[in-house]
Design a protein around this motif. Structure first.
Motif, PDB file in Angstrom:
ATOM      1  N   ARG A 140      15.626  -0.986  -8.594  1.00 32.59           N
ATOM      2  CA  ARG A 140      14.969   0.325  -8.591  1.00 32.59           C
ATOM      3  C   ARG A 140      13.839   0.387  -7.562  1.00 32.59           C
ATOM      4  N   ILE A 141      13.006  -0.662  -7.530  1.00 34.75           N
ATOM      5  CA  ILE A 141      11.820  -0.633  -6.672  1.00 34.75           C
ATOM      6  C   ILE A 141      12.194  -0.514  -5.195  1.00 34.75           C
ATOM      7  N   GLU A 142      13.343  -1.074  -4.795  1.00 34.87           N
ATOM      8  CA  GLU A 142      13.772  -0.990  -3.410  1.00 34.87           C
ATOM      9  C   GLU A 142      14.160   0.441  -3.043  1.00 34.87           C
ATOM     10  N   ILE A 215      -1.320  -0.746   1.166  1.00 33.96           N
ATOM     11  CA  ILE A 215       0.103  -1.038   0.997  1.00 33.96           C
ATOM     12  C   ILE A 215       0.601  -0.166  -0.153  1.00 33.96           C
ATOM     13  N   THR A 216       1.841   0.252  -0.109  1.00 31.42           N
ATOM     14  CA  THR A 216       2.362   1.053  -1.211  1.00 31.42           C
ATOM     15  C   THR A 216       2.629   0.151  -2.416  1.00 31.42           C
ATOM     16  N   PRO A 217       2.663   0.723  -3.619  1.00 32.28           N
ATOM     17  CA  PRO A 217       3.002  -0.091  -4.793  1.00 32.28           C
ATOM     18  C   PRO A 217       4.362  -0.767  -4.648  1.00 32.28           C
ATOM     19  N   HIS A 218       5.318  -0.060  -4.036  1.00 35.51           N
ATOM     20  CA  HIS A 218       6.648  -0.630  -3.843  1.00 35.51           C
ATOM     21  C   HIS A 218       6.574  -1.888  -2.974  1.00 35.51           C
ATOM     22  N   ASN A 223       6.333  -7.838  -2.049  1.00 36.31           N
ATOM     23  CA  ASN A 223       5.512  -8.882  -1.446  1.00 36.31           C
ATOM     24  C   ASN A 223       5.162  -9.972  -2.468  1.00 36.31           C
ATOM     25  N   CYS A 224       4.837  -9.559  -3.693  1.00 36.91           N
ATOM     26  CA  CYS A 224       4.521 -10.541  -4.741  1.00 36.91           C
ATOM     27  C   CYS A 224       5.731 -11.402  -5.068  1.00 36.91           C
TER      28      CYS A 224
END
Length: 275
Positions: A140-142, A215-218, A223-224
């Protein structure tokens, strides 16, 4: 010329109101019609002829077509070669939070002038989002990240971009959202989850997070996952286990994401650091 006409729709599993059409047509002609959605098309092969906004247009290979909601248009294949194109449909409600975060106070006012564009960024973003929608392993996040990038370009093209001013202050609610990410990396995190963790509306959260952290939340979530997986690889964990631990759909998905950041696959990285 092949006289077979083929059309295939794919609805996003993660983004309500977002779909993509793959089309191959030779002798088919669309009647005049309009959509509720923003329709962003990319001509892949051949030529697409259409009438819209009081003018006749010819979209060559690589051309980008953009219809606002309720723009009346038709369409047909032009020339001797079959027409191949994709069309991305994005309902205004699907990007309302994103465009508000980018400074558009009334999302329904978003409209883009011109319906045949030569915009490399918009073309690539439409292709990327379409590819993600058709990938069953995509998270979903992508898709949300790709949709945000597309929204950013649409708002910019409309001349309505007004991003929040960067700030160095620490917002405890936003920090809470970052902590939520760290605690849930293996899950299919959505922006709604992060906004809830920060106790903010979705559009306000996106706007403030980007302003404070650059940076966006996405992008932060991805990145994390990459940073965490790198440390796990350095500890000697098998790449397949690392992929699962940090929320990647499978090893192939992990390989693609890791390589975009480090220029090599996770396995290649492990071999290098073990030398």
């Amino acid at each position: 010329m092949d006289t077979d006409n083929r059309f295939q729709f794919v609805n996003s599993e993660h983004l309500e109101g977002v779909a993509v059409l793959d089309a191959n047509m030779s002798d088919f002609t669309y009647d005049k019609h309009a959509h509720e959605e923003f329709s962003i098309g990319v001509t892949l092969k051949g030529r697409q002829d259409f009438f819209c906004q009081s003018a006749f247009h010819k979209s060559p290979e690589g051309g980008v077509i953009l219809f606002n909601p309720e723009d009346v248009h038709d369409g047909s294949s032009g020339g001797d070669q079959n027409l191949e194109y994709l069309m991305l449909y994005v309902h205004p409600d699907s990007i309302a939070a994103q465009v508000k975060a980018l400074g558009v106070k009334v999302p329904s006012s978003l409209r883009i002038k011109g319906c045949l564009l030569n915009d490399v960024k918009l073309r690539n973003q439409a292709l990327i989002l379409s590819s993600l929608i058709k990938d069953p392993s995509c998270h979903r996040i992508e898709q949300e990240s790709a949709l945000f990038n597309l929204s950013h370009t649409l708002v910019s093209l409309a001349g309505m971009l007004d991003e929040a001013t960067p700030t160095n202050r620490r917002d405890t609610l936003l920090i809470r959202a970052k902590d939520f990410v760290q605690d849930n990396l293996a899950k299919d995190i959505a922006i709604d989850d992060l906004a809830d963790a920060a106790n903010m509306s979705k559009f306000h959260f996106i706007r403030q997070f980007r302003a404070q952290f650059g940076i966006t939340p996405h992008q932060y979530v991805i990145n994390c996952r990459i940073n965490g997986s790198r440390k796990a690889l350095e500890s000697g964990q098998p790449a397949s286990d690392v992929a699962q631990e940090f929320g990647f759909a499978d090893s192939s998905h992990f390989n693609r994401r890791f390589k975009r950041v480090y220029g090599m696959t996770p396995k290649q990285y492990q071999l290098q650091i073990s030398d």
